[in-house]
Design a protein around this motif. Sequence first.
Motif, PDB file in Angstrom:
ATOM      1  N   GLU A 150       0.798  -1.218   0.000  1.00 55.94           N
ATOM      2  CA  GLU A 150       0.000   0.000   0.000  1.00 55.94           C
ATOM      3  C   GLU A 150       0.838   1.279   0.000  1.00 55.94           C
ATOM      4  N   PRO A 151       1.918   1.381   0.809  1.00 55.21           N
ATOM      5  CA  PRO A 151       2.736   2.603   0.758  1.00 55.21           C
ATOM      6  C   PRO A 151       3.359   2.846  -0.622  1.00 55.21           C
ATOM      7  N   PHE A 152       3.752   1.767  -1.314  1.00 53.18           N
ATOM      8  CA  PHE A 152       4.307   1.924  -2.662  1.00 53.18           C
ATOM      9  C   PHE A 152       3.260   2.533  -3.593  1.00 53.18           C
ATOM     10  N   TRP A 153       2.027   2.054  -3.472  1.00 50.07           N
ATOM     11  CA  TRP A 153       0.952   2.559  -4.316  1.00 50.07           C
ATOM     12  C   TRP A 153       0.662   4.030  -4.008  1.00 50.07           C
ATOM     13  N   LYS A 154       0.684   4.391  -2.734  1.00 51.81           N
ATOM     14  CA  LYS A 154       0.414   5.786  -2.360  1.00 51.81           C
ATOM     15  C   LYS A 154       1.465   6.729  -2.930  1.00 51.81           C
ATOM     16  N   VAL A 155       2.710   6.241  -3.021  1.00 49.76           N
ATOM     17  CA  VAL A 155       3.780   7.060  -3.593  1.00 49.76           C
ATOM     18  C   VAL A 155       3.611   7.166  -5.113  1.00 49.76           C
ATOM     19  N   ALA A 156       3.273   6.056  -5.753  1.00 50.11           N
ATOM     20  CA  ALA A 156       3.189   6.021  -7.218  1.00 50.11           C
ATOM     21  C   ALA A 156       1.915   6.669  -7.744  1.00 50.11           C
ATOM     22  N   ARG A 157       0.839   6.587  -6.994  1.00 44.74           N
ATOM     23  CA  ARG A 157      -0.473   7.015  -7.469  1.00 44.74           C
ATOM     24  C   ARG A 157      -0.511   8.451  -8.003  1.00 44.74           C
ATOM     25  N   PHE A 169       1.594  10.131  -9.515  1.00 47.00           N
ATOM     26  CA  PHE A 169       2.324  10.301 -10.768  1.00 47.00           C
ATOM     27  C   PHE A 169       1.594   9.690 -11.960  1.00 47.00           C
ATOM     28  N   LEU A 170       0.493   9.004 -11.696  1.00 48.48           N
ATOM     29  CA  LEU A 170      -0.284   8.382 -12.756  1.00 48.48           C
ATOM     30  C   LEU A 170      -1.421   9.301 -13.183  1.00 48.48           C
ATOM     31  N   GLU A 171      -1.751   9.244 -14.465  1.00 45.14           N
ATOM     32  CA  GLU A 171      -2.888  10.013 -14.949  1.00 45.14           C
ATOM     33  C   GLU A 171      -4.168   9.455 -14.338  1.00 45.14           C
ATOM     34  N   PRO A 172      -5.173  10.310 -14.129  1.00 45.45           N
ATOM     35  CA  PRO A 172      -6.434   9.843 -13.537  1.00 45.45           C
ATOM     36  C   PRO A 172      -7.036   8.651 -14.265  1.00 45.45           C
ATOM     37  N   LYS A 173      -6.957   8.646 -15.613  1.00 47.77           N
ATOM     38  CA  LYS A 173      -7.559   7.536 -16.358  1.00 47.77           C
ATOM     39  C   LYS A 173      -6.863   6.219 -16.058  1.00 47.77           C
ATOM     40  N   THR A 174      -5.547   6.270 -15.754  1.00 48.82           N
ATOM     41  CA  THR A 174      -4.798   5.063 -15.395  1.00 48.82           C
ATOM     42  C   THR A 174      -5.104   4.658 -13.965  1.00 48.82           C
ATOM     43  N   ARG A 175      -5.100   5.617 -13.057  1.00 48.09           N
ATOM     44  CA  ARG A 175      -5.410   5.321 -11.651  1.00 48.09           C
ATOM     45  C   ARG A 175      -6.774   4.654 -11.514  1.00 48.09           C
ATOM     46  N   ASN A 176      -7.719   5.128 -12.292  1.00 52.16           N
ATOM     47  CA  ASN A 176      -9.087   4.619 -12.166  1.00 52.16           C
ATOM     48  C   ASN A 176      -9.237   3.187 -12.672  1.00 52.16           C
ATOM     49  N   LYS A 177      -8.255   2.708 -13.417  1.00 55.18           N
ATOM     50  CA  LYS A 177      -8.307   1.334 -13.909  1.00 55.18           C
ATOM     51  C   LYS A 177      -7.836   0.331 -12.857  1.00 55.18           C
TER      52      LYS A 177
END
Length: 309
Positions: free
Chosen positions: A191-198, A200-208
């Motif tokens: 989860e911490p890795f995802w919080k750091v990476a999130r 930097f991702l475009e909303p359309k990618t995050r939402n997938k």
Amino acid sequence: MNSNQVSNGFVKPVPTEEEKGKIEELRKLLGPLPEKLSGFCSDDAVLRYLRARNWHVKKAAKMLKETLKWRVQYKPEEICWEEIADEAETGKIYRSSCVDKHGRPVLIMRPSVENSKSVKGQIRYLVYCMENAIQNLPPGEEQMVWMIDFNGYSLANVSLKTTRETAHVLQEHYPERLSLAILYNPPKFFEPFWKVARPFLEPKTRNKVKFVYSDDPNTKQIMEENFDMDKMESAFGGNDDSGFDIHKHSERMKEDDKKRLAALKDIASPSLDSLSFLSVSDGATSDSAHLASEDVSEDEHQPHGMSEK
């Protein structure tokens, strides 16, 4: 985009006139292509590259050119089961017999059962699985589903080099191929890795990307909304107890290989010399390894109303 219903229930967007203009503009930058590569430059394919580069035509053309050169050299469509069978033994990646409710193929990924230390071999197998999933897309569809099973996963399974190579291949050569990624029972340390990476991702990618936990009814609903649970593996809360069978899977892959190779047998394999665009400057960076970090936020290049897809 406008919409067009196809047989599997998926509503396929129809390009607007402005988008059609960008497709033609990109095609002019590509120039004439060998027959074998023309099949990878359909309007749908060109649109995927345009979306991946926020409708910046020159950057999308550069990205697509890099993919075409990569395909000539790497020959992903010619990889056969016999070449990568050893990589497949544990079921670390395979196309499920289950599809989503739109008929899109599902790639099951189990990083905890990695059986190879060869990054080259791992990437070769990943490419084979991607090509096979694309081969099995329903009419009108361009995207697939990834189901990542974190059962047994630990920090010992993390390989930064493999992760970098995987991200590069998927981002640069298979853009806009993901419709949904299910992260099933990810460990707390993930989860911490995802919080750091999130961010930097475009909303359309995050939402997938969807997190699903077997003990959380709210997230389990994501599975029920997207899949027929009677056909989904029990490992993901479904009612199919058959699990991964390497022998059955290998037979499926061999049959798919025969179909793919039969379709290619009368088409000559292109060489780098046959790519006329290699000598053409398009104003974009020439180092494909750095394309993913390019600034693609030029909103002025986007067709009106197309900032999110």
